[in-house]
Design a protein around this motif. Structure first.
Motif, PDB file in Angstrom:
ATOM      1  N   THR A  20       3.625  -6.956   8.342  1.00 33.47           N
ATOM      2  CA  THR A  20       2.261  -7.479   8.211  1.00 33.47           C
ATOM      3  C   THR A  20       1.348  -6.449   7.555  1.00 33.47           C
ATOM      4  OG1 THR A  20       2.626  -8.736  10.219  1.00 33.47           O
ATOM      5  CG2 THR A  20       0.349  -8.509   9.505  1.00 33.47           C
ATOM      6  N   TYR A  69       2.218  -3.852   5.800  1.00 31.63           N
ATOM      7  CA  TYR A  69       2.671  -3.586   4.429  1.00 31.63           C
ATOM      8  C   TYR A  69       2.173  -4.688   3.491  1.00 31.63           C
ATOM      9  CZ  TYR A  69       5.775  -2.352   0.598  1.00 31.63           C
ATOM     10  OH  TYR A  69       6.273  -1.990  -0.629  1.00 31.63           O
ATOM     11  N   SER A  70       2.300  -5.958   3.952  1.00 27.95           N
ATOM     12  CA  SER A  70       1.854  -7.082   3.118  1.00 27.95           C
ATOM     13  C   SER A  70       0.345  -7.022   2.903  1.00 27.95           C
ATOM     14  CB  SER A  70       2.191  -8.416   3.774  1.00 27.95           C
ATOM     15  OG  SER A  70       3.533  -8.452   4.104  1.00 27.95           O
ATOM     16  N   GLN A 124      -0.245  -4.478   0.336  1.00 26.82           N
ATOM     17  CA  GLN A 124       0.205  -4.905  -0.984  1.00 26.82           C
ATOM     18  C   GLN A 124      -0.806  -5.816  -1.666  1.00 26.82           C
ATOM     19  OE1 GLN A 124       3.023  -4.296  -2.924  1.00 26.82           O
ATOM     20  NE2 GLN A 124       3.377  -2.589  -1.544  1.00 26.82           N
ATOM     21  N   THR A 125      -1.480  -6.668  -0.850  1.00 24.85           N
ATOM     22  CA  THR A 125      -2.416  -7.624  -1.447  1.00 24.85           C
ATOM     23  C   THR A 125      -3.680  -6.943  -1.978  1.00 24.85           C
ATOM     24  OG1 THR A 125      -3.404  -8.054   0.698  1.00 24.85           O
ATOM     25  CG2 THR A 125      -1.675  -9.563  -0.005  1.00 24.85           C
TER      26      THR A 125
END
Lengths: 254, 395
Positions: B296, B298-299, B302-303
């Motif tokens: 979560t 990391y995502s 990334q966004t």
């Protein structure tokens, strides 16, 4: 932080905001070396807006990244507001602070921080500089007023139109009163009228704040408004006289 | 200074909250598993507490009466009573069976007790006072004072209720007179009795002509029960239980466990396998939770890599960006922990097994959650720190 003062430029009463002398950048070495910049020299005066033109791969982004203290030039000299920044290496050990305090950036897209409102996006830079919240918000309010978007200060980024977002991005670039702003194709995503409006704003802000602005562009419509241009071809920088047309010249042509 | 973490979370609070709640349900399951294990330990201890014995005497070389079958003659307690330091010796019989409760059946453990030594803490009703057909039930069985419970051929009346009395398997306990428990343990139905009698009568060695007394004696021996599962021994104050246990083993040829040793058998051996299994679940759930938080965070990082590049380009320190990611991870963990704690508090009573939530387990879960969040944020922070500020410039 070692800062070396250079002598004022000869035959010019005004000290340039940025002076670039024989700047070069080579990627790789030996037979595979790519000379992205070859002895590039330029100077921009305070309050002046110059265009930087060139086809893709000509070295525009490399030059911008060198001037923005993002990558290391291979040789040459950069002087900013009389302070020597680069000669045989960076004279500032902390380039992040240098960028924060002395260089403004405007990008192709506004790239505003989406989780801050318009005012916060502008005030964040003075805060990073150590200014109090009160001072930072006062500076943001001042810039919003200069850019005629005071009433949009509390708006979330996604609530702003493209033009408003670009204005906020311009305000952010000027928030710390940098001597130089590097604008990387700021009109690329805009139609010709909006692009012209942004150019008008950049000229207005440069004149008001005394900031020098280098605008990288491909946009044929806005090129005529520059009084002075630099054109990059295969890493070699050439200075050209611009037409310096008024901002509403497109209306006249139509 | 503007808090980047607070602003970022506020901007997408709904998604952040839902992720935290999802994580919280997983933490709730993890806490429940820990609670089930604690419940098993607590049940074992509750049984020992309810017995109130200093020494458990069982059949020789067995771990009875819970870990292994144990059978003793019901008069052996007299020999134990004669030993120095013994104040009381009580026979006890245990058996697990299903009893009817209205239209449903309840699995219970019956404990046959000597009515004279019945010192159960009651929450309602009275203790067992008659020698037959009365019992005291644990509240969790669902029985009420006055209920009548059919067990085999007899009906037993609930005369009292007690609380927190469970078998090591978590079944509620019913306490009834020892004789009744012995009878229930060995009582046969009429058809079985008829078949056994006919078999005996047809056996010429057990029913020789002219000696009917032999058949009577055999039947008496077969159709009555004088066995118990254990003898509970209470000692006089100041008596060393290990010494008395040695005496019992030496002179009566039985096995005697002081209370600590019986606790070790109950908790260390009887529920050891279950605890290992739950331990494995806990490890797996912890790894899954860590993976979810890491993914979560990391995502989420990334966004917003472009924004992070811009932040770095305009001079934001790595420490400020790292702090944003770390605080978001910790915030997610805190939402998850609070949700999990809340969930387990509400759903624990619905579990058929006894679920015990100890404050130290809750605190440990909080610490583990925070450690996981900090570790999980490392992936996000690494991704953020790897973003070159120059990537904000150019296409």
């Amino acid at each position: 932080m070692a800062v070396t003062k250079t002598a004022p430029v000869e035959n010019n009463d005004t000290q340039p905001a940025i002076l670039v002398e024989n700047l070069s950048k080579t990627y790789g070495s030996g037979s595979s070396a790519v000379h992205a910049l070859k002895d590039a020299s330029m100077q921009v005066l305070p309050g002046e807006v110059v265009g930087l033109l060139g086809p893709s791969g000509s070295g525009k982004t490399t030059l911008l990244q060198c001037l923005g203290a993002i990558i290391d030039p291979s040789g040459g000299r950069i002087t900013l507001g009389g302070d020597l920044l680069f000669e045989n290496g960076w004279q500032y050990s902390d380039r992040r602070t240098l960028r924060r305090d002395r260089i403004g950036f405007i990008f192709q897209r506004p790239y505003l921080i989406p989780f801050m409102d318009a005012t916060e996006n502008i005030a964040f830079l003075p805060m990073l500089q150590g200014k109090s919240n009160k001072q930072a918000y006062a500076r943001a309010a001042e810039l919003l007023e200069m850019l005629d978007i005071t009433e949009r200060g509390g708006a979330r980024i996604e609530q702003l139109s493209g033009g408003e977002q670009q204005r906020v991005a311009i305000a952010r670039a000027l928030a710390n009163r940098p001597p130089i702003v590097l604008a990387d194709e700021p009109t690329a995503p805009l139609d010709s009228h909006r692009a012209m409006s942004v150019m008008k704003l950049l000229h207005k802000m440069a004149a008001k704040s005394g900031t020098a602005i280098i605008v990288v562009t491909h946009d044929e419509n806005i090129i005529p408004v520059f009084k002075r241009l630099y054109r990059l071809r295969d890493g070699v920088l050439h200075e050209e006289e611009g037409e310096g047309r008024p901002f509403d010249y497109l209306n006249d042509e139509q | 200074m503007i808090s980047l973490a607070y602003r970022d979370v506020s901007n997408s609070f709904g998604r952040y909250l839902l992720t935290g709640i999802g994580l919280g349900l997983l933490i709730g399951v993890t806490l429940t598993m820990a609670g089930v294990f604690r419940g098993m330990v607590d049940d074992g201890k509750a049984l020992l507490r309810s017995a109130g014995a200093d020494i458990w005497v069982v059949q020789q070389n067995t771990l009875g009466p819970f870990a292994e079958p144990s059978s003793l003659p019901d008069d052996i307690y007299r020999g134990i009573l004669a030993l120095e330091g013994v104040s009381q010796a009580t026979n006890v019989a245990y058996l697990t069976l299903e009893v009817s409760h209205g239209s449903r059946s309840v699995r219970v453990m019956l404990e046959g007790i000597d009515a004279d030594s019945n010192r159960l803490p009651l929450t309602a009703g009275r203790p067992v006072s008659r020698s037959h057909y009365e019992l005291v039930a644990d509240e969790r069985s669902g029985f009420r004072v006055g209920d009548r419970i059919p067990i085999h051929r007899h009906e037993y009346e609930v005369v009292g209720l007690t609380r927190g009395m469970r078998s090591p398997s978590g079944d509620p306990m019913l306490f009834l007179p020892l004789k009744d428990a012995q009878e229930i343990q060995f009582l046969k139905d009429n058809d079985a009795l008829f078949r056994d009698r006919r078999q005996l009568q047809e056996n010429p060695r057990l029913n020789p002509p002219g000696n009917p007394a032999l058949l009577d004696a055999v039947e008496e021996s077969l159709f009555s029960n004088h066995r118990v599962n254990a003898v509970l021994v209470q000692l006089l104050p100041g008596t060393n239980p290990w010494q008395v246990a040695d005496e019992i083993e030496k002179w009566l040829r039985l096995t005697a466990y002081p209370r600590d040793e019986m606790e070790e058998i109950l908790i260390g051996q009887l529920i050891a396998m279950a605890s290992k299994q739950i331990g494995m679940f806990l490890v797996i759930l912890t790894i899954v939770s860590a993976a979810i938080v890491a993914l979560t965070i990391y995502s989420m990082t990334q966004t917003k890599l472009k924004e992070i590049a811009v932040l770095k380009l305009i001079g934001t320190r790595n420490a400020l960006i790292s702090r944003m990611i770390l605080l978001e991870a910790i915030g997610l963990g805190m939402i998850g922990f609070l949700t999990g704690k809340l969930a387990v508090t509400y759903w624990a009573p619905l579990f058929p097994k006894h679920v015990v939530l100890l404050p130290e387990d809750t605190f440990r879960a909080l610490l583990i959650t925070l450690v996981i969040c900090v570790l999980a944020s490392i992936a996000g922070i690494r991704a953020a720190l790897r973003v070159p500020p120059g990537s904000a410039i150019g296409g």
